[in-house]
Design a protein around this motif. Structure first.
Motif, PDB file in Angstrom:
ATOM      1  N   PRO A  54       0.813  -1.216   0.000  1.00 36.20           N
ATOM      2  CA  PRO A  54       0.000   0.000   0.000  1.00 36.20           C
ATOM      3  C   PRO A  54       0.848   1.268   0.000  1.00 36.20           C
ATOM      4  O   PRO A  54       0.347   2.349  -0.281  1.00 36.20           O
ATOM      5  N   LYS A  55       2.143   1.133   0.286  1.00 37.38           N
ATOM      6  CA  LYS A  55       3.027   2.300   0.363  1.00 37.38           C
ATOM      7  C   LYS A  55       3.661   2.634  -0.982  1.00 37.38           C
ATOM      8  O   LYS A  55       3.625   3.773  -1.436  1.00 37.38           O
ATOM      9  N   THR A  56       4.247   1.641  -1.629  1.00 40.05           N
ATOM     10  CA  THR A  56       4.986   1.891  -2.870  1.00 40.05           C
ATOM     11  C   THR A  56       4.233   1.457  -4.121  1.00 40.05           C
ATOM     12  O   THR A  56       4.583   1.868  -5.224  1.00 40.05           O
ATOM     13  N   GLY A  57       3.217   0.609  -3.966  1.00 41.95           N
ATOM     14  CA  GLY A  57       2.526   0.081  -5.132  1.00 41.95           C
ATOM     15  C   GLY A  57       3.272  -1.053  -5.799  1.00 41.95           C
ATOM     16  O   GLY A  57       2.906  -1.492  -6.891  1.00 41.95           O
ATOM     17  N   ALA A  58       4.332  -1.546  -5.149  1.00 45.22           N
ATOM     18  CA  ALA A  58       5.120  -2.646  -5.697  1.00 45.22           C
ATOM     19  C   ALA A  58       4.645  -3.977  -5.118  1.00 45.22           C
ATOM     20  O   ALA A  58       3.948  -4.020  -4.102  1.00 45.22           O
ATOM     21  N   VAL A  59       5.030  -5.062  -5.765  1.00 46.25           N
ATOM     22  CA  VAL A  59       4.717  -6.397  -5.255  1.00 46.25           C
ATOM     23  C   VAL A  59       5.612  -6.688  -4.056  1.00 46.25           C
ATOM     24  O   VAL A  59       6.831  -6.519  -4.119  1.00 46.25           O
ATOM     25  N   LEU A  60       5.000  -7.136  -2.959  1.00 49.14           N
ATOM     26  CA  LEU A  60       5.761  -7.517  -1.769  1.00 49.14           C
ATOM     27  C   LEU A  60       6.181  -8.984  -1.832  1.00 49.14           C
ATOM     28  O   LEU A  60       7.296  -9.334  -1.474  1.00 49.14           O
ATOM     29  N   TRP A  61       5.261  -9.847  -2.257  1.00 52.50           N
ATOM     30  CA  TRP A  61       5.582 -11.261  -2.428  1.00 52.50           C
ATOM     31  C   TRP A  61       4.614 -11.899  -3.411  1.00 52.50           C
ATOM     32  O   TRP A  61       3.577 -11.342  -3.737  1.00 52.50           O
ATOM     33  N   TRP A  62       5.015 -13.063  -3.927  1.00 49.56           N
ATOM     34  CA  TRP A  62       4.250 -13.779  -4.940  1.00 49.56           C
ATOM     35  C   TRP A  62       3.647 -15.045  -4.344  1.00 49.56           C
ATOM     36  O   TRP A  62       4.346 -15.835  -3.703  1.00 49.56           O
ATOM     37  N   GLY A  63       2.349 -15.244  -4.561  1.00 50.63           N
ATOM     38  CA  GLY A  63       1.731 -16.497  -4.152  1.00 50.63           C
ATOM     39  C   GLY A  63       2.153 -17.637  -5.057  1.00 50.63           C
ATOM     40  O   GLY A  63       2.282 -18.779  -4.624  1.00 50.63           O
ATOM     41  N   ASP A  64       2.380 -17.326  -6.333  1.00 48.65           N
ATOM     42  CA  ASP A  64       2.887 -18.302  -7.297  1.00 48.65           C
ATOM     43  C   ASP A  64       3.897 -17.581  -8.184  1.00 48.65           C
ATOM     44  O   ASP A  64       3.516 -16.814  -9.068  1.00 48.65           O
ATOM     45  N   PRO A  65       5.197 -17.795  -7.973  1.00 41.98           N
ATOM     46  CA  PRO A  65       6.204 -17.064  -8.747  1.00 41.98           C
ATOM     47  C   PRO A  65       6.214 -17.414 -10.227  1.00 41.98           C
ATOM     48  O   PRO A  65       6.819 -16.702 -11.027  1.00 41.98           O
ATOM     49  N   PHE A  66       5.544 -18.502 -10.611  1.00 43.82           N
ATOM     50  CA  PHE A  66       5.571 -18.940 -12.006  1.00 43.82           C
ATOM     51  C   PHE A  66       4.271 -18.632 -12.744  1.00 43.82           C
ATOM     52  O   PHE A  66       4.088 -19.044 -13.886  1.00 43.82           O
ATOM     53  N   ASP A  67       3.385 -17.902 -12.104  1.00 42.06           N
ATOM     54  CA  ASP A  67       2.099 -17.573 -12.714  1.00 42.06           C
ATOM     55  C   ASP A  67       2.304 -16.720 -13.968  1.00 42.06           C
ATOM     56  O   ASP A  67       2.950 -15.674 -13.925  1.00 42.06           O
ATOM     57  N   GLY A  68       1.780 -17.168 -15.100  1.00 43.78           N
ATOM     58  CA  GLY A  68       1.863 -16.402 -16.341  1.00 43.78           C
ATOM     59  C   GLY A  68       3.206 -16.440 -17.037  1.00 43.78           C
ATOM     60  O   GLY A  68       3.478 -15.602 -17.896  1.00 43.78           O
ATOM     61  N   THR A  69       4.062 -17.404 -16.710  1.00 43.41           N
ATOM     62  CA  THR A  69       5.396 -17.464 -17.309  1.00 43.41           C
ATOM     63  C   THR A  69       5.441 -18.460 -18.465  1.00 43.41           C
ATOM     64  O   THR A  69       4.503 -19.221 -18.699  1.00 43.41           O
ATOM     65  N   MET A  70       6.578 -18.445 -19.168  1.00 45.91           N
ATOM     66  CA  MET A  70       6.821 -19.385 -20.259  1.00 45.91           C
ATOM     67  C   MET A  70       8.312 -19.707 -20.275  1.00 45.91           C
ATOM     68  O   MET A  70       9.114 -19.001 -19.654  1.00 45.91           O
ATOM     69  N   PRO A  71       8.731 -20.781 -20.961  1.00 53.73           N
ATOM     70  CA  PRO A  71      10.166 -21.097 -21.029  1.00 53.73           C
ATOM     71  C   PRO A  71      10.966 -19.942 -21.619  1.00 53.73           C
ATOM     72  O   PRO A  71      10.496 -19.233 -22.509  1.00 53.73           O
ATOM     73  N   MET A  72      12.187 -19.761 -21.124  1.00 55.53           N
ATOM     74  CA  MET A  72      13.002 -18.631 -21.557  1.00 55.53           C
ATOM     75  C   MET A  72      13.305 -18.674 -23.046  1.00 55.53           C
ATOM     76  O   MET A  72      13.311 -17.650 -23.716  1.00 55.53           O
ATOM     77  N   GLY A  73      13.594 -19.828 -23.595  1.00 57.92           N
ATOM     78  CA  GLY A  73      13.912 -19.909 -25.018  1.00 57.92           C
ATOM     79  C   GLY A  73      15.405 -19.929 -25.265  1.00 57.92           C
ATOM     80  O   GLY A  73      16.209 -20.104 -24.346  1.00 57.92           O
ATOM     81  N   ASP A  74      15.788 -19.754 -26.524  1.00 54.93           N
ATOM     82  CA  ASP A  74      17.198 -19.815 -26.907  1.00 54.93           C
ATOM     83  C   ASP A  74      17.970 -18.656 -26.294  1.00 54.93           C
ATOM     84  O   ASP A  74      17.450 -17.561 -26.126  1.00 54.93           O
TER      85      ASP A  74
END
Length: 258
Positions: A54-74
């Motif tokens: 509520p102070k900075t508007g930044a994420v404090l922690w992730w419930g699922d760090p892999f949510d919405g991700t994909m493999p990095m690739g080459d």
């Protein structure tokens, strides 16, 4: 409670619950404000995907760090060992609002007619000024590079490597590694940048790519001249019960209690 007071109380509770249901979901940024926003939502019982400050508007922690991700690739470096764990990244394309227009509407080769494909510095107008106010004085490279050193000359919704091959906006590290080799190697080894996920060296991790933290169009932004603006840190956590000071953390260098 009098009957005359019951109805207003019920109506008040109903209004509060209705307001909560209509309230906008919380949004916060993961690394760079305006370029890494995520909407808070529930992914499990009493478990949000992110906790917003509520102070900075930044994420404090992730419930699922892999949510919405994909493999990095080459990766650009061919002789490195990439078998140590699984690397994931979050796609960047959906964070770039004008991206669908770049290669499909404006820069198709017919509209505008005869648009130049050389790297000569020139003034860009209209919607480009919302990205770079003065394209003749591009902050990135301090005047040594221009837009088409990074953006593909004929596929404007792609980035470009040194061999004129297109690079996806979802893999910007492949572009940045062209010039920033030393920083790229540090990033690849985990010295530079940020990762979240499993602690084990062979575990799955989400890697934050270059443009999640750095603004590529204004790399001199910020007090430290490093392409990102700093924000005020959170308040220090409370001391454990029974501990009045944090003096145990203030040992001079080279000394020890042991």
């Amino acid at each position: 409670m009098k009957k005359s007071a019951i109805l207003p109380a019920v109506l008040l509770l109903w209004f509060v619950s209705l307001s909560s249901a209509w309230a906008e979901p919380a949004k916060c940024f993961e690394s760079r404000k305006g370029a890494s926003e995520v909407t808070q939502r529930m992914i499990g019982e009493n478990l949000p995907n992110v906790k917003c400050s509520p102070k900075t508007g930044a994420v404090l922690w992730w419930g699922d760090p892999f949510d919405g991700t994909m493999p990095m690739g080459d990766m650009p470096i061919q002789d490195a060992d990439y078998t140590r764990g699984k690397a994931l990244v979050k796609p960047r394309s959906d964070k770039i609002g004008l991206l669908p227009l770049c290669g499909n509407t404006c820069h198709t080769g017919t509209l505008p007619k005869g648009f130049p494909t050389n790297k000569d510095t020139r003034e860009l107008v209209m919607m480009h000024q919302a990205i770079v106010l003065d394209s003749t004085k591009l902050p990135h490279g301090r005047g040594n590079i221009w837009c088409l050193d990074c953006h593909h000359s004929t596929q404007r919704n792609k980035l470009v490597d040194h061999r004129d091959k297109p690079i996806s906006f979802d893999q910007p590290q492949q572009l940045c590694g062209k010039c920033h080799g030393e920083v790229y190697r540090d990033w690849r080894e985990g010295i530079h940048g940020k990762r979240i996920g499993e602690w084990a060296s062979t575990g799955t991790k989400r890697w934050f790519v270059c443009t999640e933290c750095h603004n590529p169009h204004n790399v001199q932004h910020g007090d430290r001249n490093r392409g990102f603006a700093q924000h005020q840190p959170e308040k220090a956590p409370s001391l454990p019960k029974g501990m009045k000071t944090a003096d145990h953390e203030r040992h001079p260098h080279g000394t020890s209690d042991h």
